[in-house]
Design a protein around this motif. Sequence first.
Motif, PDB file in Angstrom:
ATOM      1  N   GLN A 173     -17.245  33.742 -23.205  1.00 54.80           N
ATOM      2  CA  GLN A 173     -16.977  32.402 -22.691  1.00 54.80           C
ATOM      3  C   GLN A 173     -17.085  32.360 -21.170  1.00 54.80           C
ATOM      4  N   GLU A 174     -16.486  33.348 -20.510  1.00 54.82           N
ATOM      5  CA  GLU A 174     -16.488  33.382 -19.048  1.00 54.82           C
ATOM      6  C   GLU A 174     -17.898  33.561 -18.500  1.00 54.82           C
ATOM      7  N   ALA A 175     -18.720  34.367 -19.193  1.00 50.92           N
ATOM      8  CA  ALA A 175     -20.093  34.590 -18.739  1.00 50.92           C
ATOM      9  C   ALA A 175     -20.884  33.293 -18.781  1.00 50.92           C
ATOM     10  N   ARG A 176     -20.677  32.496 -19.811  1.00 47.93           N
ATOM     11  CA  ARG A 176     -21.389  31.218 -19.908  1.00 47.93           C
ATOM     12  C   ARG A 176     -20.847  30.214 -18.902  1.00 47.93           C
ATOM     13  N   ASP A 177     -19.511  30.177 -18.742  1.00 50.80           N
ATOM     14  CA  ASP A 177     -18.904  29.226 -17.808  1.00 50.80           C
ATOM     15  C   ASP A 177     -19.313  29.499 -16.367  1.00 50.80           C
ATOM     16  N   SER A 178     -19.651  30.760 -16.067  1.00 54.94           N
ATOM     17  CA  SER A 178     -20.008  31.116 -14.689  1.00 54.94           C
ATOM     18  C   SER A 178     -21.433  30.711 -14.326  1.00 54.94           C
ATOM     19  N   LYS A 179     -22.229  30.352 -15.334  1.00 58.25           N
ATOM     20  CA  LYS A 179     -23.609  29.940 -15.052  1.00 58.25           C
ATOM     21  C   LYS A 179     -23.614  28.539 -14.456  1.00 58.25           C
ATOM     22  N   PRO A 180     -24.512  28.262 -13.484  1.00 59.12           N
ATOM     23  CA  PRO A 180     -24.586  26.911 -12.920  1.00 59.12           C
ATOM     24  C   PRO A 180     -24.955  25.899 -13.980  1.00 59.12           C
ATOM     25  N   LYS A 181     -24.254  24.780 -13.997  1.00 60.08           N
ATOM     26  CA  LYS A 181     -24.493  23.763 -15.012  1.00 60.08           C
ATOM     27  C   LYS A 181     -25.420  22.674 -14.474  1.00 60.08           C
ATOM     28  N   PRO A 182     -26.348  22.212 -15.290  1.00 65.69           N
ATOM     29  CA  PRO A 182     -27.254  21.151 -14.849  1.00 65.69           C
ATOM     30  C   PRO A 182     -26.487  19.856 -14.619  1.00 65.69           C
ATOM     31  N   SER A 183     -26.898  19.101 -13.628  1.00 67.54           N
ATOM     32  CA  SER A 183     -26.244  17.833 -13.334  1.00 67.54           C
ATOM     33  C   SER A 183     -26.592  16.812 -14.410  1.00 67.54           C
ATOM     34  N   SER A 184     -25.626  15.972 -14.744  1.00 68.35           N
ATOM     35  CA  SER A 184     -25.846  14.944 -15.764  1.00 68.35           C
ATOM     36  C   SER A 184     -26.604  13.781 -15.158  1.00 68.35           C
ATOM     37  N   THR A 185     -27.575  13.247 -15.863  1.00 72.48           N
ATOM     38  CA  THR A 185     -28.358  12.114 -15.391  1.00 72.48           C
ATOM     39  C   THR A 185     -27.908  10.852 -16.113  1.00 72.48           C
ATOM     40  N   SER A 186     -28.267   9.701 -15.530  1.00 71.73           N
ATOM     41  CA  SER A 186     -27.902   8.436 -16.159  1.00 71.73           C
ATOM     42  C   SER A 186     -28.555   8.303 -17.520  1.00 71.73           C
ATOM     43  N   LYS A 187     -29.767   8.842 -17.666  1.00 76.20           N
ATOM     44  CA  LYS A 187     -30.466   8.764 -18.950  1.00 76.20           C
ATOM     45  C   LYS A 187     -29.726   9.551 -20.016  1.00 76.20           C
ATOM     46  N   SER A 188     -29.314  10.777 -19.691  1.00 77.92           N
ATOM     47  CA  SER A 188     -28.604  11.586 -20.684  1.00 77.92           C
ATOM     48  C   SER A 188     -27.259  10.966 -21.017  1.00 77.92           C
ATOM     49  N   ARG A 189     -26.598  10.358 -20.026  1.00 76.24           N
ATOM     50  CA  ARG A 189     -25.320   9.692 -20.299  1.00 76.24           C
ATOM     51  C   ARG A 189     -25.528   8.514 -21.235  1.00 76.24           C
ATOM     52  N   ARG A 190     -26.622   7.768 -21.014  1.00 79.21           N
ATOM     53  CA  ARG A 190     -26.909   6.618 -21.867  1.00 79.21           C
ATOM     54  C   ARG A 190     -27.171   7.065 -23.305  1.00 79.21           C
ATOM     55  N   ILE A 191     -27.892   8.176 -23.478  1.00 76.29           N
ATOM     56  CA  ILE A 191     -28.156   8.696 -24.815  1.00 76.29           C
ATOM     57  C   ILE A 191     -26.847   9.074 -25.499  1.00 76.29           C
ATOM     58  N   GLU A 192     -25.937   9.728 -24.744  1.00 76.32           N
ATOM     59  CA  GLU A 192     -24.648  10.108 -25.314  1.00 76.32           C
ATOM     60  C   GLU A 192     -23.840   8.875 -25.702  1.00 76.32           C
ATOM     61  N   GLU A 193     -23.938   7.797 -24.911  1.00 80.00           N
ATOM     62  CA  GLU A 193     -23.232   6.561 -25.247  1.00 80.00           C
ATOM     63  C   GLU A 193     -23.753   5.971 -26.553  1.00 80.00           C
ATOM     64  N   ILE A 194     -25.086   6.005 -26.710  1.00 77.22           N
ATOM     65  CA  ILE A 194     -25.695   5.466 -27.930  1.00 77.22           C
ATOM     66  C   ILE A 194     -25.273   6.278 -29.141  1.00 77.22           C
ATOM     67  N   ILE A 195     -25.345   7.613 -29.002  1.00 81.17           N
ATOM     68  CA  ILE A 195     -24.961   8.479 -30.116  1.00 81.17           C
ATOM     69  C   ILE A 195     -23.474   8.319 -30.431  1.00 81.17           C
ATOM     70  N   GLY A 196     -22.672   8.138 -29.389  1.00 77.26           N
ATOM     71  CA  GLY A 196     -21.236   7.955 -29.604  1.00 77.26           C
ATOM     72  C   GLY A 196     -20.909   6.718 -30.414  1.00 77.26           C
ATOM     73  N   GLY A 197     -21.815   5.740 -30.403  1.00 73.88           N
ATOM     74  CA  GLY A 197     -21.597   4.511 -31.165  1.00 73.88           C
ATOM     75  C   GLY A 197     -21.958   4.625 -32.629  1.00 73.88           C
ATOM     76  N   ILE A 198     -22.562   5.743 -33.023  1.00 78.08           N
ATOM     77  CA  ILE A 198     -22.906   5.937 -34.433  1.00 78.08           C
ATOM     78  C   ILE A 198     -21.636   6.331 -35.174  1.00 78.08           C
ATOM     79  N   PRO A 199     -21.281   5.644 -36.257  1.00 77.33           N
ATOM     80  CA  PRO A 199     -19.958   5.838 -36.871  1.00 77.33           C
ATOM     81  C   PRO A 199     -19.749   7.142 -37.616  1.00 77.33           C
ATOM     82  N   THR A 200     -20.814   7.755 -38.161  1.00 77.45           N
ATOM     83  CA  THR A 200     -20.619   8.934 -39.016  1.00 77.45           C
ATOM     84  C   THR A 200     -21.114  10.204 -38.332  1.00 77.45           C
ATOM     85  N   PRO A 201     -20.473  11.363 -38.606  1.00 76.11           N
ATOM     86  CA  PRO A 201     -20.958  12.640 -38.060  1.00 76.11           C
ATOM     87  C   PRO A 201     -22.379  12.946 -38.517  1.00 76.11           C
ATOM     88  N   GLU A 202     -22.699  12.574 -39.768  1.00 76.14           N
ATOM     89  CA  GLU A 202     -24.034  12.834 -40.285  1.00 76.14           C
ATOM     90  C   GLU A 202     -25.087  12.075 -39.479  1.00 76.14           C
TER      91      GLU A 202
END
Length: 277
Positions: A136-165
């Motif tokens: 876990q620590e080895a992965r957490d220490s890696k630099p993380k890519p910055s979030s873009t507005s496009k990726s945030r928008r995709i996550e918002e759309i997916i978050g609106g889908i009611p079922t896990p499937e």
Amino acid sequence: MKATMGRTRIDYLNFLRDHEKAATDARLTAVLQQSVDEANAFERNLSPLASLARLVEACDAIESGEAAALARRLRSHEEKLRPGRHRVTSPAIDAYIRLRELQDQRKGVLETEWTGPREETIRRTPYLNRYFRARQEARDSKPKPSSTSKSRRIEEIIGGIPTPEGKQDMRFFIDEGLVAQKKLRILQKAIELHLPGLDIDELLSNPVPRVESKDKRECNGDDRQDLVRLRNKLQDSDALRHFGLTNDGSRVKTLHTGAHFIDKSEYAALMRILNSI
């Protein structure tokens, strides 16, 4: 580095030593070496070494995305193993262990080795817990890519889908769409290389585009068949939907955001050429 059923102590040791050599994180390598030595000290019991090897394999599968792909193949909607979620956690490891057990059951394996290690075992076993934390620590220490507005928008759309499937299916459609985009870019490069006389800008603006290759090669029967198949694919809603795309009659766009994959002028120019074959 895959492991197989019915492994011996030498098999497990070779598998783990290979990981020691391949690791690029010095602390992770040292922790794995120590954990291997502790697990291997149980000379009359192979289970400690086997559990460590399965833990290492589970972490690899989660971080590489192979665990999510396995969940998809087995049609198991594991929320902890969805595409894009590559963080090593004890619930994710537990989910992967269950998937491997399910996979063996479907293959008719009567005694699977994939019964652990479970969350509680990892938590209370020093050499397993030490490696898990280091991973876990080895992965957490890696630099993380910055979030873009496009990726945030995709996550918002997916978050609106009611079922896990539905959420998992949408993520796979997005991944497939990205692969399709990559293939299209490769195709564009190939066209530029093999048809140097084709002016893309002219193709987009000229109602009667000209294609002049250096060797004046004519479009033969095989070429015509390929181009007809391409036209049919671009107009086949079911085929496009498989890659997260749709055709509204004048353009090809993505299902999840509505962004134009092939815009109106590009689509019209392409159809003029394909319909003339």
